[in-house]
Design a protein around this motif. Structure first.
Motif, PDB file in Angstrom:
ATOM      1  N   GLU A   1       0.691  -1.134  -0.079  1.00  0.00           N
ATOM      2  CA  GLU A   1       0.082   0.016  -0.016  1.00  0.00           C
ATOM      3  C   GLU A   1       0.908   1.309  -0.011  1.00  0.00           C
ATOM      4  O   GLU A   1       2.024   1.433   0.604  1.00  0.00           O
ATOM      5  N   PHE A   2       0.295   2.226  -0.650  1.00  0.00           N
ATOM      6  CA  PHE A   2       1.165   3.464  -0.606  1.00  0.00           C
ATOM      7  C   PHE A   2       0.534   4.163   0.828  1.00  0.00           C
ATOM      8  O   PHE A   2      -0.463   3.999   1.295  1.00  0.00           O
ATOM      9  N   SER A   3       1.561   5.120   1.301  1.00  0.00           N
ATOM     10  CA  SER A   3       1.224   5.868   2.305  1.00  0.00           C
ATOM     11  C   SER A   3       0.460   7.094   2.267  1.00  0.00           C
ATOM     12  O   SER A   3      -0.183   7.610   3.157  1.00  0.00           O
ATOM     13  N   GLN A   4       0.434   7.510   0.913  1.00  0.00           N
ATOM     14  CA  GLN A   4      -0.197   8.618   0.552  1.00  0.00           C
ATOM     15  C   GLN A   4      -1.251   8.341  -0.562  1.00  0.00           C
ATOM     16  O   GLN A   4      -1.185   7.104  -1.368  1.00  0.00           O
ATOM     17  N   ASP A   5      -2.515   8.884  -0.503  1.00  0.00           N
ATOM     18  CA  ASP A   5      -3.436   8.998  -1.533  1.00  0.00           C
ATOM     19  C   ASP A   5      -3.163   9.549  -2.658  1.00  0.00           C
ATOM     20  O   ASP A   5      -2.763  10.634  -2.582  1.00  0.00           O
ATOM     21  N   ILE A   6      -3.319   8.831  -3.591  1.00  0.00           N
ATOM     22  CA  ILE A   6      -3.151   9.476  -5.074  1.00  0.00           C
ATOM     23  C   ILE A   6      -4.257   9.975  -5.871  1.00  0.00           C
ATOM     24  O   ILE A   6      -3.990  10.580  -6.850  1.00  0.00           O
ATOM     25  N   ASN A   7      -5.262   9.670  -5.345  1.00  0.00           N
ATOM     26  CA  ASN A   7      -6.635  10.300  -5.947  1.00  0.00           C
ATOM     27  C   ASN A   7      -6.485  11.612  -5.918  1.00  0.00           C
ATOM     28  O   ASN A   7      -6.330  12.408  -5.100  1.00  0.00           O
ATOM     29  N   GLY A   8      -6.932  12.080  -7.316  1.00  0.00           N
ATOM     30  CA  GLY A   8      -6.959  13.610  -7.740  1.00  0.00           C
ATOM     31  C   GLY A   8      -5.643  14.182  -7.669  1.00  0.00           C
ATOM     32  O   GLY A   8      -5.454  15.305  -7.874  1.00  0.00           O
ATOM     33  N   LYS A   9      -4.697  13.251  -7.516  1.00  0.00           N
ATOM     34  CA  LYS A   9      -3.184  14.173  -7.568  1.00  0.00           C
ATOM     35  C   LYS A   9      -2.611  13.999  -8.695  1.00  0.00           C
ATOM     36  O   LYS A   9      -2.939  13.100  -9.713  1.00  0.00           O
ATOM     37  N   THR A  10      -1.471  14.712  -8.915  1.00  0.00           N
ATOM     38  CA  THR A  10      -0.592  14.534 -10.231  1.00  0.00           C
ATOM     39  C   THR A  10       0.535  13.707  -9.714  1.00  0.00           C
ATOM     40  O   THR A  10       1.378  14.053  -8.848  1.00  0.00           O
ATOM     41  N   VAL A  11       0.652  12.344 -10.470  1.00  0.00           N
ATOM     42  CA  VAL A  11       1.693  11.534 -10.104  1.00  0.00           C
ATOM     43  C   VAL A  11       2.726  11.841 -10.959  1.00  0.00           C
ATOM     44  O   VAL A  11       2.596  11.814 -12.482  1.00  0.00           O
ATOM     45  N   ILE A  12       4.030  11.858 -10.414  1.00  0.00           N
ATOM     46  CA  ILE A  12       5.213  12.053 -11.552  1.00  0.00           C
ATOM     47  C   ILE A  12       5.782  10.461 -11.057  1.00  0.00           C
ATOM     48  O   ILE A  12       6.454  10.329 -10.223  1.00  0.00           O
ATOM     49  N   LEU A  13       5.636   9.762 -12.305  1.00  0.00           N
ATOM     50  CA  LEU A  13       6.129   8.116 -12.359  1.00  0.00           C
ATOM     51  C   LEU A  13       7.778   8.366 -12.768  1.00  0.00           C
ATOM     52  O   LEU A  13       8.076   8.955 -13.792  1.00  0.00           O
ATOM     53  N   VAL A  14       8.591   7.893 -11.997  1.00  0.00           N
ATOM     54  CA  VAL A  14       9.938   8.013 -12.152  1.00  0.00           C
ATOM     55  C   VAL A  14      10.587   6.711 -12.513  1.00  0.00           C
ATOM     56  O   VAL A  14      10.383   5.896 -11.738  1.00  0.00           O
TER      57      VAL A  14
END
Length: 178
Positions: free
Chosen positions: A89-102
């Motif tokens: 699980e992620f510690s942060q909610d990514i819903n509605g966020k801008t994800v920078i995939l690296v």
């Protein structure tokens, strides 16, 4: 493998990552709601570095998550008969966020495709932007990076090796012939 050339030393990598951080800020009109997601393995320390640079330039803290794509690879049956399955699980909610995939190197695009599948299990991001240290070409899928540290035209008989302090005790990018 035979060593061909050093493509980036530590200083060149730092310059490229700082430039990419500025581009991320510019493209996103600041840095609100950014979450950095590093593709395991070498994408994770690169994501941490990008997040730190954006923090230094903009202020604030930007979370970094680790994404394990092994379950989502299209060559899973070639890796092992019974692969280890672990969805963390992620510690942060990514819903509605801008994800920078690296990630470290963009090659065929299959790793990114697997990462997009894996990322969808963690929520619905507002948008996903791809940042790679090296784009070496030879895409098999219609995937392109939004932020690139260095474009390196290669042949299929060459290998780009990214080394980072965390895993390799050195920071550099080298080119090898197979």
């Amino acid at each position: 493998m035979k060593f061909k050339a050093n493509l980036m030393d530590q200083e060149a990598m730092e310059r490229a990552l700082k430039r990419m951080a500025h581009q991320i800020i510019e493209k996103n009109a600041g840095s609100k709601n950014l979450v950095f997601v590093g593709i395991k393995r070498r994408g994770v320390p690169l994501a941490r570095t990008l997040s730190a640079y954006v923090s230094a330039f903009e202020g604030g803290q930007f979370p970094v998550e680790e994404l394990d794509i092994s379950l989502y690879r299209d060559d899973l049956s070639e890796i092992a008969e019974e692969p280890q399955i672990s969805i963390e699980e992620f510690s942060q909610d990514i819903n509605g966020k801008t994800v920078i995939l690296v990630d470290d190197v963009l090659f065929t695009g299959r790793t990114v495709r697997a990462a997009l599948d894996a990322l969808s299990q963690h929520g619905r991001a507002k948008s996903i932007q791809l940042a790679v240290l090296v784009d070496r070409g030879h895409r098999e899928l219609p995937i392109r990076a939004d932020f690139v540290g260095k474009n390196v035209p290669t042949s299929l008989e060459e290998l780009v090796s990214v080394e980072v302090e965390e895993y390799d005790h050195v920071t550099k990018v080298d080119l090898y012939s197979l």
